[in-house]
Design a protein around this motif. Structure first.
Motif, PDB file in Angstrom:
ATOM      1  N   THR A 339      51.565 -33.299 -35.237  1.00  0.00           N
ATOM      2  CA  THR A 339      52.963 -32.873 -35.240  1.00  0.00           C
ATOM      3  C   THR A 339      52.986 -31.365 -35.032  1.00  0.00           C
ATOM      4  N   PRO A 340      53.204 -30.918 -33.795  1.00  0.00           N
ATOM      5  CA  PRO A 340      53.175 -29.471 -33.523  1.00  0.00           C
ATOM      6  C   PRO A 340      54.283 -28.745 -34.269  1.00  0.00           C
ATOM      7  N   CYS A 341      53.980 -27.526 -34.685  1.00  0.00           N
ATOM      8  CA  CYS A 341      54.919 -26.713 -35.442  1.00  0.00           C
ATOM      9  C   CYS A 341      55.755 -25.864 -34.490  1.00  0.00           C
ATOM     10  N   ALA A 342      57.079 -25.970 -34.598  1.00  0.00           N
ATOM     11  CA  ALA A 342      57.966 -25.184 -33.735  1.00  0.00           C
ATOM     12  C   ALA A 342      59.331 -25.072 -34.391  1.00  0.00           C
ATOM     13  N   LEU A 343      59.955 -23.906 -34.223  1.00  0.00           N
ATOM     14  CA  LEU A 343      61.320 -23.668 -34.689  1.00  0.00           C
ATOM     15  C   LEU A 343      62.289 -23.798 -33.512  1.00  0.00           C
ATOM     16  N   GLY A 344      63.588 -23.747 -33.826  1.00  0.00           N
ATOM     17  CA  GLY A 344      64.590 -23.710 -32.776  1.00  0.00           C
ATOM     18  C   GLY A 344      64.912 -25.062 -32.197  1.00  0.00           C
ATOM     19  N   THR A 345      65.593 -25.040 -31.057  1.00  0.00           N
ATOM     20  CA  THR A 345      66.115 -26.269 -30.459  1.00  0.00           C
ATOM     21  C   THR A 345      65.245 -26.841 -29.348  1.00  0.00           C
ATOM     22  N   LEU A 346      64.295 -26.075 -28.852  1.00  0.00           N
ATOM     23  CA  LEU A 346      63.540 -26.505 -27.676  1.00  0.00           C
ATOM     24  C   LEU A 346      62.328 -27.344 -28.014  1.00  0.00           C
ATOM     25  N   GLY A 347      61.862 -27.283 -29.246  1.00  0.00           N
ATOM     26  CA  GLY A 347      60.683 -28.032 -29.625  1.00  0.00           C
ATOM     27  C   GLY A 347      59.404 -27.386 -29.113  1.00  0.00           C
ATOM     28  N   PRO A 348      58.259 -27.971 -29.453  1.00  0.00           N
ATOM     29  CA  PRO A 348      56.983 -27.389 -29.035  1.00  0.00           C
ATOM     30  C   PRO A 348      56.784 -27.490 -27.531  1.00  0.00           C
ATOM     31  N   SER A 349      56.113 -26.513 -26.980  1.00  0.00           N
ATOM     32  CA  SER A 349      55.809 -26.513 -25.560  1.00  0.00           C
ATOM     33  C   SER A 349      54.701 -27.519 -25.260  1.00  0.00           C
ATOM     34  N   HIS A 350      54.506 -27.790 -23.982  1.00  0.00           N
ATOM     35  CA  HIS A 350      53.472 -28.727 -23.541  1.00  0.00           C
ATOM     36  C   HIS A 350      52.074 -28.191 -23.867  1.00  0.00           C
ATOM     37  N   GLN A 351      51.149 -29.086 -24.143  1.00  0.00           N
ATOM     38  CA  GLN A 351      49.765 -28.711 -24.397  1.00  0.00           C
ATOM     39  C   GLN A 351      49.018 -28.404 -23.099  1.00  0.00           C
ATOM     40  N   LEU A 352      49.425 -29.026 -22.013  1.00  0.00           N
ATOM     41  CA  LEU A 352      48.766 -28.865 -20.727  1.00  0.00           C
ATOM     42  C   LEU A 352      49.812 -28.575 -19.672  1.00  0.00           C
ATOM     43  N   CYS A 353      49.674 -27.447 -18.991  1.00  0.00           N
ATOM     44  CA  CYS A 353      50.665 -27.080 -17.978  1.00  0.00           C
ATOM     45  C   CYS A 353      50.689 -28.129 -16.861  1.00  0.00           C
ATOM     46  N   PRO A 354      51.847 -28.710 -16.572  1.00  0.00           N
ATOM     47  CA  PRO A 354      51.918 -29.745 -15.537  1.00  0.00           C
ATOM     48  C   PRO A 354      51.946 -29.136 -14.133  1.00  0.00           C
TER      49      PRO A 354
END
Length: 375
Positions: A339-354
């Motif tokens: 469960t990645p930790c992130a604040l705000g409305t956007l959520g955690p970023s991707h682990q691997l750049c697509p």
């Protein structure tokens, strides 16, 4: 001793940064590295270098990276994370290729990269990945065994990045004269980029006006402004503004510029401004000159009280955030639920750049992404 934390399969962390000159003789060669391929005459580079010469030809970024290295190593040791930390730069010593060569010689085979840029953009993410690909290509040409490289996700909304900036804004507000403090405006600043680059920042589904670059900065600005309101009881008006434009005049870049914004706010009767450089990890030259020198001179000319809040730098909370991001990514690589930790409305970023994320104007191989030729 604390119980050892598991960073498997990774065996090293690479701090990857921009680099900067460390003396007057370094300035023009450094700028030649930064602008390589653009055909900019040396005399023009000497003019640009006046920002550096003003400070003895020394950019603060290298010392700030040394401080961050110390903070990371201290945090890792205190928490039982036995992961060695290396440092390489894009444009000045220690150069990225040299550092990767050293890491290979030391037997490092699975490397995580921490870039000193928290947000999605070509210059803040994809370009670093291109530099990694170029360095790997150089090692491959030497017949060296190539390590596998992954990059930590964007950390703009991690609490360990956001909380130090909240405290910095609170300290800057408290430092204003009391009679202007409550009415102070907050100017959240970041590096301006061409609007075309902003619009294509982040994964393809985020492309559009401003792209992920603007959306991420706005989310962080709201987090900080809301926290300041909760802790002080005062809702300060704010705006995201830009600085450090360096492109040709005919190419549209993100606006408004911080100095133009100070003039506009002064004309509107705002009694004071706090400049909060949320787009920067540390107080490097673009903070030291563009805000602490140029923008403050503009405010003094206007008679407008201003304060500049601190960047995150080597704050222990940021070092702890990096440790958490490492353990998070390691668990993902091991196939564990995270469960990645992130604040705000956007959520955690991707682990691997697509593929298609933060594209360059001219296609170029990039490592540490789903389209990497070095997977």
């Amino acid at each position: 001793m604390p119980d050892a934390l598991d960073a498997t399969p990774y065996d090293a962390l690479l701090l990857l940064s921009f680099g900067g000159p460390e003396g007057p003789d370094d300035v023009v060669p450094f700028l030649e590295n930064v602008t390589r391929g653009r055909g900019i005459p040396k005399e023009r580079l000497k003019e640009v270098g006046q920002h550096y010469f003003r400070f003895g030809g020394v950019s603060p970024i290298n010392d700030q990276n040394r401080a961050l290295l110390d903070a990371l190593r201290k945090d890792f040791a205190e928490h039982g994370l036995g992961l060695p930390v290396y440092w390489g730069n894009r444009n000045w010593a220690p150069y990225l290729t040299d550092t990767l060569r050293e890491m290979v010689a030391d037997g490092r085979r699975r490397i995580l990269v921490l870039a000193t840029s928290a947000y999605a953009s070509y210059s803040g993410c994809r370009q670093y990945r291109e530099n990694l690909a170029d360095a790997l290509a150089a090692l491959e040409s030497e017949g060296l065994q190539l390590p596998r490289i992954d990059k930590l996700r964007h950390y703009f909304n991690h609490p360990g990045f956001v909380e130090p900036m909240i405290d910095g804004v609170l300290r800057a507000l408290a430092d204003l004269p009391e009679h202007v403090r409550e009415g102070a405006h907050i100017a959240f600043t970041t590096h301006s980029v061409p609007t075309a680059a902003a619009d294509t920042s982040g994964p393809v589904e985020a492309h559009g006006e401003g792209g992920a670059y603007v959306a991420q900065h706005l989310d962080v600005a709201r987090l900080i402004a809301d926290a300041v309101r909760m802790r002080t009881g005062v809702g300060h008006p704010w705006r995201l503004v830009y600085q450090s434009r360096s492109g040709a005049p005919h190419i549209p870049w993100l606006e408004p510029d911080i100095c133009d914004h100070l003039e506009e706010r002064h004309a509107a009767g705002v009694p004071a401004v706090v400049m909060a450089p949320i787009g920067f990890v540390s107080d490097h030259m673009e903070v030291l000159y563009d805000l602490d020198t140029e923008a403050k001179a503009k405010a003094e000319e206007l008679g407008l009280p201003v304060r500049r809040s601190a960047t995150v730098g080597a704050d222990p909370r940021f070092a702890a955030a990096v440790r958490e991001l490492i353990l998070e990514r390691a668990a993902v690589e091991r196939g564990e639920d995270v469960t990645p930790c992130a604040l705000g409305t956007l959520g955690p970023s991707h682990q691997l750049c697509p593929a298609g994320c933060c594209p360059a104007r001219t296609p170029h191989p990039a490592a540490a992404g789903s389209d990497s030729p070095y997977a």
